[in-house]
Enzyme design. Sequence first.
Site, mmCIF file in Angstrom:
data_model
loop_
_atom_site.group_PDB
_atom_site.id
_atom_site.type_symbol
_atom_site.label_atom_id
_atom_site.label_comp_id
_atom_site.label_asym_id
_atom_site.label_seq_id
_atom_site.Cartn_x
_atom_site.Cartn_y
_atom_site.Cartn_z
ATOM 1 N N ARG A 1 10.477 0.489 -4.603
ATOM 2 C CA ARG A 1 10.168 -0.642 -5.489
ATOM 3 C C ARG A 1 11.387 -1.186 -6.245
ATOM 4 O O ARG A 1 11.564 -2.395 -6.312
ATOM 5 C CB ARG A 1 9.038 -0.289 -6.451
ATOM 6 C CG ARG A 1 7.719 0.037 -5.721
ATOM 7 C CD ARG A 1 6.537 0.159 -6.660
ATOM 8 N NE ARG A 1 6.255 -1.104 -7.301
ATOM 9 C CZ ARG A 1 6.644 -1.426 -8.505
ATOM 10 N NH1 ARG A 1 7.282 -0.569 -9.270
ATOM 11 N NH2 ARG A 1 6.371 -2.615 -8.986
ATOM 12 N N CYS B 1 22.780 5.673 2.208
ATOM 13 C CA CYS B 1 23.958 4.813 2.372
ATOM 14 C C CYS B 1 23.587 3.341 2.276
ATOM 15 O O CYS B 1 23.678 2.597 3.261
ATOM 16 C CB CYS B 1 24.614 5.101 3.714
ATOM 17 S SG CYS B 1 25.032 6.819 3.855
ATOM 18 N N GLU B 2 23.100 2.945 1.116
ATOM 19 C CA GLU B 2 22.771 1.549 0.841
ATOM 20 C C GLU B 2 23.040 1.329 -0.643
ATOM 21 O O GLU B 2 22.642 2.146 -1.463
ATOM 22 C CB GLU B 2 21.274 1.261 1.077
ATOM 23 C CG GLU B 2 20.759 1.524 2.458
ATOM 24 C CD GLU B 2 21.022 0.388 3.429
ATOM 25 O OE1 GLU B 2 21.404 -0.708 2.992
ATOM 26 O OE2 GLU B 2 20.834 0.624 4.630
ATOM 27 N N TYR C 1 2.172 2.078 -4.315
ATOM 28 C CA TYR C 1 3.296 1.511 -3.565
ATOM 29 C C TYR C 1 4.535 2.396 -3.688
ATOM 30 O O TYR C 1 5.663 1.914 -3.695
ATOM 31 C CB TYR C 1 3.588 0.068 -4.030
ATOM 32 C CG TYR C 1 2.356 -0.816 -3.960
ATOM 33 C CD1 TYR C 1 1.880 -1.248 -2.731
ATOM 34 C CD2 TYR C 1 1.647 -1.149 -5.105
ATOM 35 C CE1 TYR C 1 0.729 -2.026 -2.646
ATOM 36 C CE2 TYR C 1 0.495 -1.926 -5.031
ATOM 37 C CZ TYR C 1 0.047 -2.354 -3.798
ATOM 38 O OH TYR C 1 -1.090 -3.114 -3.721
ATOM 39 N N GLU D 1 -10.643 -5.842 -5.692
ATOM 40 C CA GLU D 1 -9.789 -5.012 -4.832
ATOM 41 C C GLU D 1 -8.582 -4.460 -5.588
ATOM 42 O O GLU D 1 -7.435 -4.760 -5.243
ATOM 43 C CB GLU D 1 -9.284 -5.849 -3.647
ATOM 44 C CG GLU D 1 -10.376 -6.488 -2.809
ATOM 45 C CD GLU D 1 -9.830 -7.528 -1.829
ATOM 46 O OE1 GLU D 1 -8.680 -7.961 -1.968
ATOM 47 O OE2 GLU D 1 -10.581 -7.901 -0.917
ATOM 48 N N PRO D 2 -8.795 -3.648 -6.602
ATOM 49 C CA PRO D 2 -7.641 -3.140 -7.347
ATOM 50 C C PRO D 2 -6.872 -2.090 -6.545
ATOM 51 O O PRO D 2 -7.468 -1.255 -5.858
ATOM 52 C CB PRO D 2 -8.273 -2.503 -8.584
ATOM 53 C CG PRO D 2 -9.643 -2.100 -8.154
ATOM 54 C CD PRO D 2 -10.071 -3.086 -7.104
ATOM 55 N N GLY D 3 -5.569 -2.163 -6.624
ATOM 56 C CA GLY D 3 -4.729 -1.137 -5.999
ATOM 57 C C GLY D 3 -3.850 -0.511 -7.064
ATOM 58 O O GLY D 3 -4.095 0.580 -7.561
ATOM 59 N N ARG D 4 -2.849 -1.282 -7.488
ATOM 60 C CA ARG D 4 -1.889 -0.782 -8.462
ATOM 61 C C ARG D 4 -2.549 -0.211 -9.718
ATOM 62 O O ARG D 4 -2.194 0.870 -10.179
ATOM 63 C CB ARG D 4 -0.970 -1.937 -8.874
ATOM 64 C CG ARG D 4 0.206 -1.527 -9.710
ATOM 65 C CD ARG D 4 0.981 -2.751 -10.182
ATOM 66 N NE ARG D 4 1.253 -3.663 -9.102
ATOM 67 C CZ ARG D 4 2.290 -3.563 -8.266
ATOM 68 N NH1 ARG D 4 3.160 -2.598 -8.424
ATOM 69 N NH2 ARG D 4 2.459 -4.432 -7.294
ATOM 70 N N GLY E 1 -4.656 -7.198 -8.023
ATOM 71 C CA GLY E 1 -3.506 -7.811 -8.676
ATOM 72 C C GLY E 1 -3.290 -7.469 -10.134
ATOM 73 O O GLY E 1 -2.260 -7.815 -10.692
HETATM 74 C C1 LIG Z 1 -2.399 -5.907 -1.930
HETATM 75 C C2 LIG Z 1 -3.734 -6.455 -2.036
HETATM 76 C C3 LIG Z 1 -4.603 -5.999 -3.027
HETATM 77 C C4 LIG Z 1 -4.212 -5.006 -4.091
HETATM 78 O O1 LIG Z 1 -3.295 -5.552 -4.966
HETATM 79 P P1 LIG Z 1 -2.894 -4.768 -6.307
HETATM 80 O O2 LIG Z 1 -1.871 -5.629 -6.923
HETATM 81 O O3 LIG Z 1 -2.351 -3.454 -5.886
HETATM 82 O O4 LIG Z 1 -4.111 -4.631 -7.128
HETATM 83 C C5 LIG Z 1 -5.879 -6.510 -3.035
HETATM 84 N N1 LIG Z 1 -6.291 -7.419 -2.115
HETATM 85 C C6 LIG Z 1 -5.471 -7.880 -1.156
HETATM 86 C C7 LIG Z 1 -5.985 -8.855 -0.176
HETATM 87 C C8 LIG Z 1 -4.170 -7.420 -1.079
HETATM 88 O O5 LIG Z 1 -3.348 -7.894 -0.140
#
Ligand SMILES: *Cc1c(COP(=O)(O)O)cnc(C)c1O
Length: 413
Positions: A311, A341-342, A370, A272-275, A238
């Site tokens: 996004r 076409c949106e 994303y 759990e970093p993603g972004r 997050g």
């Molecule tokens: C989407 C998600 C993440 C990653 O979130 P980011 O905002 O990209 O860091 C981590 N854990 C869970 C359970 C998620 O659904």
Amino acid sequence: MPQISAQKKQGAGSARQLENLARRYGTPLYVYDWNTIAAAWREFDQELTGIPHLICAAVKANANLALLGGLARLGSGFDIVSGGELARVLQAGGVAGRVVFSGVGKTRDEMDAALQAGVLLFNVESAPELALLEARARARRRPAGFGIRVNPNIAAPTHPHIATGLHRHKFGLTASAALALYEQTRASRWLQARGLSFHIGSQILDSKPLAAALVKILPLVHHLRQFAPLEYLDVGGGIGIDYRHGRAVPVRPFLAPLKKHLQASGLTLLLEPGRRLFAAAGLLLTRVLYIKDNARRRFVIVDAGHNDLIRPAFYDAYHRIAPLRPRAGAARRVDIVGPICETADFFARERRLAPVRAGDLLAIYDAGAYGFSLSSNYNARPRAAEVLLENGRARLIRRRETHADLMALEMEL
Ligand SMILES: *Cc1c(COP(=O)(O)O)cnc(C)c1O
């Protein structure tokens, strides 16, 4: 207006290199910089020195095999939300014992595959899901390590579509429901309560809610440890990035309080970093097709669409956009839109942009998370190619889809 030089600090390539890549692989084109991803991963890792931890990259942010493979070689774990993501992690050389499986709707087949692979932890989100997990573990004679995802009822200051930490959201269970489930499974041979998880939302720039959620949940953790041998506390992902200005958002303010609270606990922190790992490392290159003036508005029509990067349409998200080679002259307000076409097919509205002409290349920044992973074939558009830069060298890591690719799975009458 940020120029390519601003991005160059992050190593995403010079204007000339990006032009060459666009010529060679076509547009729209995703370009990622490996060093930026690795540096972000190491920043997390280093900030957590001193406490047991495992960084589980959120695969849904960017699931390209080359990137997952690179992360696996750094020692990363992975947070998956589907059987497809599990297959990708294993294919990329990821270690199943470092995989946590999240998500509210795991199917029986997905559980079976994850049990077979031997994932570290199932983050369970409901009583019926836990019952099914026990049945599958028994059937396969493989005990399942699990944690309950607790919903801390903490508001995360972010877009409503990506906030997850309130009771009105579909995610997790209340603390009391979670406690009841842990108690129920005490005697199970096939379920091992090894952790507890939460994840309050995405694109969070204020460090306080994460610490607040942890503080709120710690009493439950302490209580549970009187009868369940919990080893892992999974605080989700997050952490956001600065889409407006491209400034680095340090992770220390987010991690220092977690570290402080967990120091003496003996628990292993899962993150759990993603972004924050992928977003700033990627840009989407797109070419201007037409300039169109209609009434008082100017539209810059580009060859990327919201099927490539959704996004802005989805979350009203802001992405910095700039021409690779800004032309002389005054900037003016334009709408940067795609060919789909949106009405929602836009990248920016009423945005100040340096003068551009048909054929010019634009970079849409901070598109590494994303971006491709949310892309689709809407309007029968082949998905973009992806290129990875490493120490300045470019490598194609996913070729552009062809029309034949898109039709390959269908049966004609
Ligand atoms: C989407 C998600 C993440 C990653 O979130 P980011 O905002 O990209 O860091 C981590 N854990 C869970 C359970 C998620 O659904």
